[in-house]
Design a protein around this motif. Structure first.
Motif: not given
Length: 561
Positions: A2, A4-5, A7-9, A11-13
């Motif tokens: 997803t 969100h996943q 971004l968690e792995q 990230g951050p952008r």
């Protein structure tokens, strides 16, 4: 994975900050960016402006007829002729034909409403004009990022728009990162301008989130399908503008054809069909192919060569369907909101004008030290502008045609020909409609079936050979940009009740019902064919199709459209 996943792995952008971010490098978005820089220069200030464009270059996804009213362009660039703007072919003559299957009756020039007269206008390629405008914008210091699709609206803790994020790059079909994966980038701004064109993905989200269409008539759309041909020298009449009504459409379906003679033996032929049509057996693409076979038209293409093909929806509801234009942190301009004047079949001048009005409101807000508030000065300026007066005069046009061609033609004659000659600029009545386009289809069993002739490959063509001319390309190993909320709906509802209209309303062959291994029907989505017209997003009767921007740079690469 997803978003969100991811971004968690990963990230951050990364993030970049600007005063203003503009989404879409069409005439409205570029006019906004250009005028912001012009105002900043005049005031001796700096305004940082970034424009995101999902096409491979500015103009790659631009498609329009197009007849250009140069009024707004003259306001933006008073010396556009000396600057080399590609408005090369002035309109030299107007014709309007009412077609039956075998005959054509010209509308008497004396009774042609002013909205169909084009003296002082130009036959142009809007894509070429947009490319020129992008050059002017960059020369003023605007940063343009082609090939980057804005995929997400960013909001702050108070729910105000604070910019956009581009889509992730390098995801495989299964949504998992490949070796080329890169997170999208956040482009944060004090104000964000949305200029995605008709049925913009983010604009639709904003209209829903902020209830911008509350109390308005439902928006109304059309699909425009266009080809560009090179015709024989003796067939070419530079500057001739021809419009048609009637055949091949029935009397209850809104639409018509156009033939525009450009310079260099080029002719643009196209067809517009209102997406409020009711017969699910109808195919706008095949109706367009039929138009070319009319005795009054087909002779033009003897010895001609087809050069280009494309399709795009137009936002045609007019003034009564305009959403609220502003929300905390941003605004809508151009066809994103629906400023097209359907009675004139023109929207580029409106897009440029609204871009300029938005730019003035933003520049004043920035000068006052404000950010992310609601730009009330923009809609106020619009209501005082010549554009508002123009759209107010034309406000009933599409509404009358929803009552059929006879009523629409009669009332257009009264409102746009008779009343002005009586000294009445705007009709004293207002007509509303209340049903969205997707809810207009009748069941297939209640409508006459339409069987279209096979294309001859000389004058009439199939979808796939047409899409080839649009130079459409998508990275194959990426998540599908067209998905279904419920995969059972196309067969259980659309096919059973409406005979599978998605296989006909799409002008690019994206949707195809095929037999599965068990002998049952299933919907196959050929997303690689998609020309980003947005017809499916509008006309799907169950609103089950989800269209999002693919990886930046994907889609058509129009030339001379």
């Amino acid at each position: 994975m997803t978003p969100h996943q991811l971004l968690e792995q990963f990230g951050p952008r990364e993030a970049m900050d600007y005063d203003v971010v503009v989404v879409g490098a069409g005439p409205g978005g570029l006019a906004t960016a250009i005028h912001l820089k012009q105002l900043a220069q005049k005031a001796g200030r700096e305004i940082s402006v970034c424009v995101l464009e999902k096409g491979s270059e500015p103009g790659a996804h631009i498609l329009s007829g197009a007849i250009m009213d140069p009024g707004a362009l003259t306001e933006l660039f008073p010396d556009w002729k000396a600057m080399g703007a590609p408005l090369n072919q002035p309109v030299t003559a107007d014709q309007f034909l009412f077609l039956s299957e075998t005959n054509a009756k010209p509308a008497p020039a004396a009774f042609l409403p002013d909205c169909f007269k084009n003296h002082g206008n130009y036959v142009i390629s809007l894509g070429n004009l947009v490319r020129w405008m992008a050059q002017q914008a960059e020369s003023l210091g605007v940063e343009i990022f082609p090939g980057f699709a804005a995929a997400e609206v960013l909001y702050d803790e108070q729910g105000r728009v604070r910019g956009v994020a581009t889509g992730n790059q390098g995801l495989g079909k299964n949504g998992e990162p490949t070796d080329h994966f890169a997170l999208g980038m956040e482009l944060r701004a004090k104000y964000t301008v949305f200029a995605e064109g008709s049925r913009g993905q983010l604009g639709r989200e904003l209209i829903g989130r902020f209830k911008l269409d509350a109390g308005r008539d439902p928006q109304s759309y059309g699909i425009g399908i266009k080809e560009v041909w090179e015709v024989a020298p003796d067939k070419h009449q530079p500057g001739l503008v021809l419009h048609t009504a009637g055949w091949p459409l029935d009397a209850n379906t809104y639409g018509g054809g156009f033939l525009y003679h450009l310079e260099d033996r080029k002719v643009a032929i196209g067809f517009v069909v209102g997406l409020d049509y009711t017969n699910p057996w109808m195919s706008p693409f095949e109706e367009f192919q039929r138009l070319k076979t009319h005795p009054a038209i087909r002779g033009l293409f003897d010895g001609a060569k087809r050069l280009g093909y494309g399709a795009r929806t137009i936002t045609a509801g007019g003034l009564l369907s305009l959403p609220k234009l502003v929300f905390p942190g941003g605004c809508l301009v151009g066809c994103e909101a629906g400023f097209l004047n359907a009675s004139r079949i023109k929207g580029s001048h409106a897009a440029i004008k609204t871009g300029m009005l938005a730019a003035q409101a933003i520049a004043d807000a920035l000068a006052a030290g404000r950010a992310q508030d609601e730009l009330g000065a923009y809609p106020e300026a619009f209501e005082q502008s010549w554009l508002h007066a123009e759209l107010k005069t034309a406000r009933n046009f599409k509404q009358w045609f929803k009552k059929g061609r006879l009523v629409g033609t009669l009332m257009t004659g009264i409102e746009r020909w008779l009343l002005p000659r009586l000294g009445i600029k705007s009709p004293p009545w207002t007509i509303h409609h209340h049903v969205p386009d997707h809810a207009m289809l009748k069941s297939a069993a209640d409508c006459p079936r339409i069987d279209y002739p096979k294309p001859d490959g000389v004058l009439t063509f199939d979808r796939l050979s047409s899409v080839y001319l649009s130079n459409t390309n998508h990275e194959e190993n990426q998540p599908a940009h067209i998905t279904l909320k419920d995969v059972s709906v196309p067969v259980q509802i659309n096919l059973k009740t409406y005979a599978g209209p998605e296989s006909r309303y799409c002008p690019a062959g994206v949707y195809e019902f095929v037999k599965g291994p068990d002998g049952g029907d299933r919907l196959q989505i050929n997303a690689q064919n998609c020309v980003h017209c947005k017809t499916c997003d509008i006309k799907d009767p169950t609103q089950n199709i989800v269209w999002v921007a693919p990886e930046g740079g994907g889609g058509p690469n129009y030339v001379g459209m």
